[in-house]
Design a protein around this motif. Structure first.
Motif, short mmCIF file in Angstrom:
data_model
loop_
_atom_site.label_atom_id
_atom_site.label_comp_id
_atom_site.label_asym_id
_atom_site.label_seq_id
_atom_site.Cartn_x
_atom_site.Cartn_y
_atom_site.Cartn_z
N MET A 25 -21.33 -47.36 -44.06
CA MET A 25 -22.71 -47.25 -43.55
C MET A 25 -22.99 -45.83 -43.05
N VAL A 26 -22.01 -45.21 -42.42
CA VAL A 26 -22.18 -43.83 -41.97
C VAL A 26 -22.34 -42.90 -43.17
N GLY A 27 -21.47 -43.07 -44.19
CA GLY A 27 -21.59 -42.27 -45.40
C GLY A 27 -22.93 -42.46 -46.08
N MET A 28 -23.41 -43.69 -46.09
CA MET A 28 -24.71 -43.98 -46.70
C MET A 28 -25.84 -43.27 -45.93
N LEU A 29 -25.76 -43.29 -44.61
CA LEU A 29 -26.79 -42.62 -43.81
C LEU A 29 -26.81 -41.12 -44.09
N ARG A 30 -25.63 -40.52 -44.20
CA ARG A 30 -25.55 -39.06 -44.39
C ARG A 30 -25.88 -38.65 -45.83
N SER A 31 -26.02 -39.62 -46.72
CA SER A 31 -26.39 -39.33 -48.10
C SER A 31 -27.88 -39.48 -48.35
N PHE A 32 -28.61 -39.98 -47.34
CA PHE A 32 -30.06 -40.12 -47.46
C PHE A 32 -30.72 -38.75 -47.34
N VAL A 33 -31.70 -38.49 -48.20
CA VAL A 33 -32.31 -37.16 -48.22
C VAL A 33 -33.83 -37.24 -48.32
N ILE A 34 -34.46 -36.20 -47.82
CA ILE A 34 -35.89 -35.96 -48.04
C ILE A 34 -35.99 -34.64 -48.77
N ASN A 35 -36.57 -34.63 -49.94
CA ASN A 35 -36.74 -33.41 -50.72
C ASN A 35 -38.19 -32.95 -50.55
N SER A 36 -38.39 -31.97 -49.67
CA SER A 36 -39.73 -31.47 -49.38
C SER A 36 -39.98 -30.20 -50.19
N GLN B 231 -44.20 -41.40 -40.31
CA GLN B 231 -43.09 -42.27 -39.94
C GLN B 231 -41.75 -41.57 -40.14
N ILE B 232 -41.63 -40.80 -41.22
CA ILE B 232 -40.40 -40.04 -41.47
C ILE B 232 -40.18 -39.03 -40.34
N SER B 233 -41.24 -38.35 -39.94
CA SER B 233 -41.12 -37.31 -38.92
C SER B 233 -40.77 -37.87 -37.55
N THR B 234 -41.27 -39.05 -37.24
CA THR B 234 -41.09 -39.59 -35.90
C THR B 234 -39.94 -40.59 -35.76
N SER B 235 -39.55 -41.25 -36.87
CA SER B 235 -38.61 -42.37 -36.76
C SER B 235 -37.20 -42.06 -37.23
N LEU B 236 -37.05 -41.13 -38.16
CA LEU B 236 -35.72 -40.87 -38.73
C LEU B 236 -34.97 -39.86 -37.88
N ARG B 237 -33.73 -40.24 -37.55
CA ARG B 237 -32.93 -39.37 -36.69
C ARG B 237 -31.53 -39.19 -37.22
N LEU B 238 -30.76 -40.24 -37.37
CA LEU B 238 -29.34 -40.13 -37.69
C LEU B 238 -29.10 -39.43 -39.01
N GLY B 239 -28.28 -38.38 -38.99
CA GLY B 239 -27.84 -37.70 -40.20
C GLY B 239 -28.85 -36.78 -40.83
N LEU B 240 -30.08 -36.72 -40.30
CA LEU B 240 -31.15 -35.96 -40.95
C LEU B 240 -31.64 -34.87 -40.01
N SER B 241 -31.62 -33.62 -40.47
CA SER B 241 -32.10 -32.51 -39.64
C SER B 241 -33.62 -32.46 -39.67
N ASP B 242 -34.21 -31.92 -38.63
CA ASP B 242 -35.67 -31.81 -38.56
C ASP B 242 -36.20 -30.90 -39.65
N ASP B 243 -35.39 -29.93 -40.08
CA ASP B 243 -35.84 -29.00 -41.13
C ASP B 243 -36.09 -29.71 -42.45
N ALA B 244 -35.43 -30.86 -42.65
CA ALA B 244 -35.57 -31.58 -43.92
C ALA B 244 -36.86 -32.40 -43.99
N LYS B 245 -37.49 -32.62 -42.86
CA LYS B 245 -38.68 -33.47 -42.82
C LYS B 245 -39.89 -32.71 -43.35
N LEU C 21 -26.43 -49.13 -37.02
CA LEU C 21 -26.41 -48.50 -38.34
C LEU C 21 -27.24 -49.29 -39.34
N ALA C 22 -27.15 -50.61 -39.26
CA ALA C 22 -27.93 -51.47 -40.17
C ALA C 22 -29.42 -51.26 -39.94
#
Length: 618
Positions: free
Chosen positions: A180-191, A230-244, A320-321
């Motif tokens: 689950m941790v690996g899955m979280l860190r593999s989630f991406v936003i391509n801006s 929602q992406i900007s305000t709700s996503l935290r784990l594994g995702l840097s603010d620069d990616a939003k 994590l879920a």
């Protein structure tokens, strides 16, 4: 051919055990050498049906059905089957856990060099390169094992085997957390900006009319404004603010092939001590459709069975879920909106789908369709949406030569063998060699998505079309069964019957494809367990039958002597039971209810005819 999931799954088990269980030892690996993903697929061929379909369960030997026990007979008597399965599952964890107790997720023998003239290094960094498939399969496998252990624990009476269950529970739980941790860190936003090459590719794929680039960019901004917030305000784990994404940027979200370049370490208490929580990421920070769909399929297992999953997960896993479920929902919404961006003509209808890096394939269209159908399952699908989806699935089946004959040199063959290459952008920076993963699950996906779509409608014709697609795909797969002594066996994959593929025959099974076939069969079984569709026209007809039957029945009751114990009273009781049963079935099985109502009317008419004949005889 008719899909018979019970028979076909049991046949797979029989041939699987002939191959895998030799002299009391489990044989790992097949066409691909043993690796964490292939071995998880091998185990899921057994555990997925056992934990998804009640009549396949084996945790209670007293409840194990005779044909299930017969298929698993190499393990021993019914009492021995669950213990053997636990021992094999423990062996999986021992094989794919390092000396420090860290779960291993390397893709190993599944990796190939992007350059056909290059070879894949056999060094540990390359073999241990982690991909999302490993995380997704581990989530599904570990949850299945935890459900199995939870069901079995109270029934096990021997101390040794009870300890084995506890050991399996600990190992599965730790691997589940790591996955689950690996899955979280593999989630991406391509801006991206609208005038970048990726931005123009997104706009071109979605443009179905004469809109300018500026108009398209504005429409995209408006359609995804809420999702961006929602992406900007709700996503935290594994995702840097620069990616939003910024307000003036286009974006796409989903899963890269592995831990993303720039992914933040996860420092929460439940991730402490797990290497995957702080590994350097190398995967390009853009979504791959294949890995996105695979991730969604893994996550849906605990979102669709949330109550049961909560019983086998600890507090950290629940957090994590929740984080993964949020990403699942956002990704579903994004790709479902993209697929139907233009109401008049969906971009998804413009086959083949083109990704933001310029790649296009019918397979990508099928993957987007997979996300759309999952979204339609999660929300209420309209008939118009479903009819369009059916038309697209039918075209994809034709283009993939599922419902059309394949010819010599057919380009569609590459969808099935060697499959569609998923270039792992960033792998060269990680291990020194550019790598690729081939995906060839086109036919099983047609079955799985057709059956999921069929569950969305009460329209009989639509369901028939979807069932026909699924059966055609199973016909295609049955032509690809492996051969033994000239006879087909229920393991995959042999392509020698296809034009120009006479020499492409394998002696060992592909657990990748066999597991996907099992998934498709389980999806079919789940669809069959639901009640059949109810036609509004047939329901109206049934109500008219019941109204008449009730009226005539009540009239007959008025004419009969309540104190008489005669054949007439017995017949009236039978008719009353038929009418009551028809009413009970009316909303679940309309056609069956009609047959009951018609039988009641036939018996009532027979009573009237008998009365008329009796009157004439006087």
């Amino acid at each position: 051919m008719r899909i018979e999931p019970r028979k076909q799954i049991l046949d797979i088990w029989r041939y699987m055990l002939e191959y895998c269980y030799v002299d009391g030892e489990w044989v790992w690996g097949g066409r691909a050498k043993s690796n964490p993903i292939a071995d998880a697929e091998q185990l899921l061929c057994l555990f997925w049906p056992m934990t998804q379909i009640g009549t396949f369960s084996v945790h209670d030997s007293d409840e194990t059905q005779a044909d299930v026990a017969a298929a698993l007979r190499p393990f021993g008597e019914a009492t021995r089957i669950p213990r053997s399965l636990v021992e094999i599952a423990l062996e999986y964890f021992r094989n794919h856990t390092d000396d420090d107790g860290e779960p291993r997720f390397g893709a190993g023998s599944y990796l190939e060099a992007l350059d056909p003239n290059a070879t894949v290094p056999t060094d540990a960094p390359t073999q241990d390169l982690e991909v999302v498939d490993a995380y997704s399969m581990s989530i599904t496998l570990c949850l299945s094992l935890l459900f199995f252990v939870d069901s079995r624990m109270e029934l096990e009476i021997q101390a040794k085997h009870k300890e084995n269950l506890r050991d399996l529970q600990r190992r599965a739980s730790r691997r589940l957390t790591a996955a689950m941790v690996g899955m979280l860190r593999s989630f991406v936003i391509n801006s991206v900006t609208a005038d970048s090459s990726e931005g123009r590719a997104i706009i071109e794929m979605l443009r179905q009319g004469d809109s300018t680039d500026d108009e398209m960019a504005k429409r995209l901004g408006e359609r995804f404004e809420r999702l961006r917030t929602q992406i900007s305000t709700s996503l935290r784990l594994g995702l840097s603010d620069d990616a939003k994404p910024e307000k003036d940027q286009l974006f796409e979200c989903g899963w890269s092939w592995g831990i993303a370049d720039g992914s933040k370490p996860i420092e929460e208490d439940y991730a402490v001590g797990l290497k995957v929580s702080e590994k350097t990421g190398y995967a390009q920070s853009r979504p791959w459709l294949y890995f996105t769909v695979n991730a969604l399929d893994g996550i849906v297992d605990f979102t669709s069975r949330r109550a049961a999953a909560l019983n086998v997960m600890d507090d950290g896993q629940r957090d994590l879920a929740d984080a993964l479920s949020l990403r699942w929902e956002l990704t579903q919404r994004y790709w479902s909106t993209v697929a139907r961006f233009d109401a008049e003509r969906w971009p998804l209808e413009d086959i083949p789908w083109r990704t933001s890096d310029g790649q296009e394939s019918d397979y990508y269209s099928l993957l987007v369709m997979s996300v759309l159908i999952q979204d339609l399952v999660a929300r209420t699908a309209t008939d118009a949406d479903l009819l369009k989806a059916i038309g697209i699935l039918q075209e994809l089946a034709q283009r993939g030569r599922i419902t059309r004959r394949m010819s010599e040199g057919d380009e569609a063959l590459a969808l099935h063998y060697p499959g569609v290459p998923q270039g792992l952008g960033g792998s060269k920076e990680a291990v020194g060699t550019a790598l690729v993963l081939y995906t060839s699950d086109y036919a099983p996906l047609i079955i799985k998505r057709s059956l999921q779509a069929a569950q969305l409608t009460d329209d009989v014709e639509a369901r028939e079309s979807l069932m026909g697609l699924a059966e055609s795909a199973m016909d295609h797969l049955y032509e690809r069964r492996m051969m033994r002594s000239g006879d087909p066996i229920e393991l995959w994959d042999d392509l020698s019957t296809f034009p120009g593929m006479k020499g492409v025959r394998f002696d060992q099974p592909s657990w990748y494809l066999t597991e996907r076939v099992v998934e498709a069969l389980v999806a079919t079984a789940i669809a069959f367990e639901q009640e059949p569709p109810r036609s509004p026209v047939m329901y109206d007809y049934l109500l008219r039958l019941l109204n008449e039957a009730d009226h005539v029945y009540n009239r007959e009751l008025l004419r009969s002597n309540v104190f008489e114990k005669t054949a007439l009273r017995d017949r009236l009781e039978e008719i009353g039971t038929l009418i009551a049963r028809a009413r009970e079935l009316s909303r679940r099985r309309t056609s069956t209810a009609i047959s009951k109502a018609e039988e009641a009317l036939r018996l009532l008419d027979a009573l009237e005819v008998a009365r008329i004949d009796a009157g004439r005889s006087r």
